[in-house]
Write an enzyme that holds these catalytic residues in place. Sequence first.
Site, PDB file in Angstrom:
ATOM      1  N   LYS A  22       0.838  -1.214   0.000  1.00 18.99           N
ATOM      2  CA  LYS A  22       0.000   0.000   0.000  1.00 18.99           C
ATOM      3  C   LYS A  22       0.865   1.254   0.000  1.00 18.99           C
ATOM      4  O   LYS A  22       0.643   2.176  -0.786  1.00 18.99           O
ATOM      5  CB  LYS A  22      -0.907   0.005   1.242  1.00 18.99           C
ATOM      6  CG  LYS A  22      -1.590   1.331   1.491  1.00 18.99           C
ATOM      7  CD  LYS A  22      -2.478   1.309   2.707  1.00 18.99           C
ATOM      8  CE  LYS A  22      -1.825   1.704   3.996  1.00 18.99           C
ATOM      9  NZ  LYS A  22      -1.503   3.138   4.151  1.00 18.99           N
ATOM     10  N   ASN A  23       1.861   1.280   0.890  1.00 22.07           N
ATOM     11  CA  ASN A  23       2.632   2.514   1.049  1.00 22.07           C
ATOM     12  C   ASN A  23       3.617   2.761  -0.097  1.00 22.07           C
ATOM     13  O   ASN A  23       4.229   3.831  -0.160  1.00 22.07           O
ATOM     14  CB  ASN A  23       3.369   2.522   2.397  1.00 22.07           C
ATOM     15  CG  ASN A  23       2.407   2.777   3.547  1.00 22.07           C
ATOM     16  OD1 ASN A  23       1.231   3.068   3.329  1.00 22.07           O
ATOM     17  ND2 ASN A  23       2.913   2.671   4.771  1.00 22.07           N
ATOM     18  N   CYS A 117      -5.963  13.296  12.912  1.00 19.30           N
ATOM     19  CA  CYS A 117      -5.724  11.881  12.646  1.00 19.30           C
ATOM     20  C   CYS A 117      -5.736  11.142  13.974  1.00 19.30           C
ATOM     21  O   CYS A 117      -5.279  11.669  14.989  1.00 19.30           O
ATOM     22  CB  CYS A 117      -4.364  11.734  11.972  1.00 19.30           C
ATOM     23  SG  CYS A 117      -3.863  10.041  11.754  1.00 19.30           S
ATOM     24  N   ARG A 122       0.273  14.626  13.194  1.00 22.54           N
ATOM     25  CA  ARG A 122       0.712  14.411  11.817  1.00 22.54           C
ATOM     26  C   ARG A 122       0.705  15.673  10.948  1.00 22.54           C
ATOM     27  O   ARG A 122      -0.034  15.768   9.961  1.00 22.54           O
ATOM     28  CB  ARG A 122      -0.116  13.307  11.161  1.00 22.54           C
ATOM     29  CG  ARG A 122       0.004  12.001  11.894  1.00 22.54           C
ATOM     30  CD  ARG A 122      -0.649  10.876  11.191  1.00 22.54           C
ATOM     31  NE  ARG A 122       0.158  10.291  10.149  1.00 22.54           N
ATOM     32  CZ  ARG A 122      -0.196   9.215   9.463  1.00 22.54           C
ATOM     33  NH1 ARG A 122      -1.343   8.638   9.693  1.00 22.54           N
ATOM     34  NH2 ARG A 122       0.589   8.733   8.536  1.00 22.54           N
ATOM     35  N   ASP A 306       4.438   0.787  12.168  1.00 26.58           N
ATOM     36  CA  ASP A 306       3.271   0.095  11.611  1.00 26.58           C
ATOM     37  C   ASP A 306       3.175  -1.368  12.073  1.00 26.58           C
ATOM     38  O   ASP A 306       2.210  -2.052  11.730  1.00 26.58           O
ATOM     39  CB  ASP A 306       3.285   0.160  10.071  1.00 26.58           C
ATOM     40  CG  ASP A 306       2.903   1.538   9.560  1.00 26.58           C
ATOM     41  OD1 ASP A 306       2.473   2.383  10.365  1.00 26.58           O
ATOM     42  OD2 ASP A 306       3.039   1.776   8.341  1.00 26.58           O
ATOM     43  N   ARG A 398      -8.682  -0.390   4.461  1.00 28.06           N
ATOM     44  CA  ARG A 398      -7.785   0.608   3.867  1.00 28.06           C
ATOM     45  C   ARG A 398      -6.447  -0.012   3.513  1.00 28.06           C
ATOM     46  O   ARG A 398      -5.779   0.458   2.593  1.00 28.06           O
ATOM     47  CB  ARG A 398      -7.542   1.757   4.858  1.00 28.06           C
ATOM     48  CG  ARG A 398      -8.715   2.683   5.052  1.00 28.06           C
ATOM     49  CD  ARG A 398      -8.289   3.894   5.858  1.00 28.06           C
ATOM     50  NE  ARG A 398      -6.938   4.278   5.463  1.00 28.06           N
ATOM     51  CZ  ARG A 398      -5.999   4.696   6.295  1.00 28.06           C
ATOM     52  NH1 ARG A 398      -6.240   4.814   7.563  1.00 28.06           N
ATOM     53  NH2 ARG A 398      -4.805   5.017   5.846  1.00 28.06           N
TER      54      ARG A 398
HETATM   55  C1  UD1 Z   1       4.201   7.004   6.524  1.00 27.58           C
HETATM   56  C2  UD1 Z   1       3.385   5.762   6.275  1.00 27.58           C
HETATM   57  C3  UD1 Z   1       2.771   5.277   7.588  1.00 27.58           C
HETATM   58  C4  UD1 Z   1       3.860   5.082   8.639  1.00 27.58           C
HETATM   59  C5  UD1 Z   1       4.708   6.341   8.765  1.00 27.58           C
HETATM   60  C6  UD1 Z   1       5.914   6.149   9.677  1.00 27.58           C
HETATM   61  C7  UD1 Z   1       2.607   6.090   4.015  1.00 27.58           C
HETATM   62  C8  UD1 Z   1       1.473   6.378   3.105  1.00 27.58           C
HETATM   63  N1  UD1 Z   1       2.336   6.097   5.334  1.00 27.58           N
HETATM   64  O1  UD1 Z   1       3.325   8.013   7.001  1.00 27.58           O
HETATM   65  O2  UD1 Z   1       2.129   4.032   7.322  1.00 27.58           O
HETATM   66  O3  UD1 Z   1       3.259   4.826   9.886  1.00 27.58           O
HETATM   67  O4  UD1 Z   1       5.223   6.728   7.475  1.00 27.58           O
HETATM   68  O5  UD1 Z   1       6.690   5.080   9.248  1.00 27.58           O
HETATM   69  O6  UD1 Z   1       3.704   5.819   3.575  1.00 27.58           O
HETATM   70  N2  UD1 Z   1       6.224  14.857  10.648  1.00 27.58           N
HETATM   71  C9  UD1 Z   1       6.337  16.208  10.894  1.00 27.58           C
HETATM   72  N3  UD1 Z   1       6.169  17.068   9.856  1.00 27.58           N
HETATM   73  C10 UD1 Z   1       5.877  16.654   8.586  1.00 27.58           C
HETATM   74  C11 UD1 Z   1       5.769  15.279   8.337  1.00 27.58           C
HETATM   75  C12 UD1 Z   1       5.954  14.397   9.391  1.00 27.58           C
HETATM   76  O7  UD1 Z   1       6.581  16.616  12.028  1.00 27.58           O
HETATM   77  O8  UD1 Z   1       5.731  17.492   7.694  1.00 27.58           O
HETATM   78  C13 UD1 Z   1       6.391  13.888  11.751  1.00 27.58           C
HETATM   79  C14 UD1 Z   1       5.122  13.082  12.049  1.00 27.58           C
HETATM   80  O9  UD1 Z   1       4.240  13.777  12.899  1.00 27.58           O
HETATM   81  C15 UD1 Z   1       5.684  11.837  12.679  1.00 27.58           C
HETATM   82  C16 UD1 Z   1       7.023  11.655  11.942  1.00 27.58           C
HETATM   83  O10 UD1 Z   1       7.307  12.908  11.346  1.00 27.58           O
HETATM   84  O11 UD1 Z   1       5.941  12.057  14.044  1.00 27.58           O
HETATM   85  C17 UD1 Z   1       7.007  10.604  10.879  1.00 27.58           C
HETATM   86  O12 UD1 Z   1       5.897  10.811  10.024  1.00 27.58           O
HETATM   87  P1  UD1 Z   1       5.962  10.458   8.481  1.00 27.58           P
HETATM   88  O13 UD1 Z   1       7.122   9.596   8.186  1.00 27.58           O
HETATM   89  O14 UD1 Z   1       5.807  11.724   7.704  1.00 27.58           O
HETATM   90  O15 UD1 Z   1       4.634   9.620   8.299  1.00 27.58           O
HETATM   91  P2  UD1 Z   1       3.798   9.534   6.978  1.00 27.58           P
HETATM   92  O16 UD1 Z   1       4.688   9.758   5.827  1.00 27.58           O
HETATM   93  O17 UD1 Z   1       2.564  10.354   7.114  1.00 27.58           O
END
Ligand code: UD1
Length: 430
Positions: A22-23, A117, A122, A306, A398
């Site tokens: 999925k990811n 969320c 997030r 995850d 999902r």
């Molecule tokens: C992706 C995965 C999700 C997984 C997560 C962490 C997808 C579609 N989803 O989510 O399944 O649980 O990685 O491995 O690939 N953060 C910030 N600012 C930002 C972006 C992120 O502070 O702009 C923080 C988040 O709050 C979190 C950390 O960074 O604490 C990691 O998040 P991130 O790796 O961005 O998660 P996703 O990409 O949303």
Amino acid sequence: MDKLNIVGNGPLRGEISISGAKNAALPILAATLLCPEPFTVSNVPHLRDITTTLELLGRFGTRIELDENMTLVADSASLTTLQAPYELVRTMRASILVLGPLLTRFGEAEVSLPGGCAIGSRPVNLHIQGLKAMGAHIEIEDGYIKAHAKRLKGARFLFDVISVTGTENLMMAATLADGVTVLENAAREPEITDLARCLTAMGARIKGAGTDTITIEGVEKLHGGSHTITSDRIETGTFLVAAAATGGHIRLRRTEPSYLDAVIEKLRETGAIIHSEGDVIEIDMRGKRPKSVNVTTAPYPAFPTDMQAQFVALNAFAQGTATVKETIFENRFMHVQELQRMGADIELQGNTAIVRGVEVLHGAPVMATDLRASACLVIAGLAAQGETEIDRIYHLDRGYECIEEKLAQLGAKIRRLPAGTRPQKCTGAS
Ligand code: UD1
């Protein structure tokens, strides 16, 4: 809303195939927006998040052909709108992945802010900061991220927090930027590497994907081609834990064992015997009760957030006491209260769950709160005595393709109760 009915039925046994990740599929489908020619994507998993993404692409005017094997051809030659509306983005945060591709190819994009969320705040600040570093003008107006740029410029960007979709968004944006972009402290997940392979098949120039420094040399234009999505390591890990939890013996085909080193190491600590060869992983836990294992989540290649909920379920009836520490998302323990309803002894202290293994979990009505919490409840239900009914399984749909069919194939007594169905005693695997 559909529910899942599970009757604890002893060890899982048999063999199944793992689906496309999925990811990996979500950013790859977003990447087809970069391409002015048809692009073919194979091994697309049949999931609700994929349907949502296809609906989103359809809104932009992408023409999509999908065959019965889940191979699709996306043609984004000409688009009719560059706006990703709130009604779709709020159901799937990964919709933010269209921001980079639309902006870099068309010079503008409007993507709704995703909103709250279940597992934490997030934010998407890093996606926005990165695009700004590449010269984009971005404003937040009426709940939308409104971005403009004549042409993005290559830049050096250091992520102060490692972000998976942040890395993907900027990597895609950089493919058509003017000059070289260097992403530092980039995420190293296998899905990043898979996206880089897909972008390379479109003509992008990318080095270092899979390391913490990714260099992208922008090109004028990308072209059509094809890509096969890699296997889902979280689905693989979830089935491995389900087998360990039930004292089972299963083989998983069409997977990539090397993606799961941290998870396999932890499973071996529980007492599981695991062999892998080529694209097959086999786990044997026959006749054993799992031993507790301490787990701390961190970005890849460390233990994945995850898989955290699934290991809380496993520890809930393992021998001993374990701590499970969540360092990525601040609120990712919603499954704990549901497990407590099944008799689990778990104490939460900040970002750590202290799990004291009990001899037996008991089936109960429980509620899924997010995708991986749902997987945790399925595992608990399979290993518990009696009947478990999981409400709100749309979360599960999902991210897990045909989960009840796959588990039934492994001998589980599991069936879906469509919305409105009255609970009944389960009579067998459906
Ligand atoms: C992706 C995965 C999700 C997984 C997560 C962490 C997808 C579609 N989803 O989510 O399944 O649980 O990685 O491995 O690939 N953060 C910030 N600012 C930002 C972006 C992120 O502070 O702009 C923080 C988040 O709050 C979190 C950390 O960074 O604490 C990691 O998040 P991130 O790796 O961005 O998660 P996703 O990409 O949303």
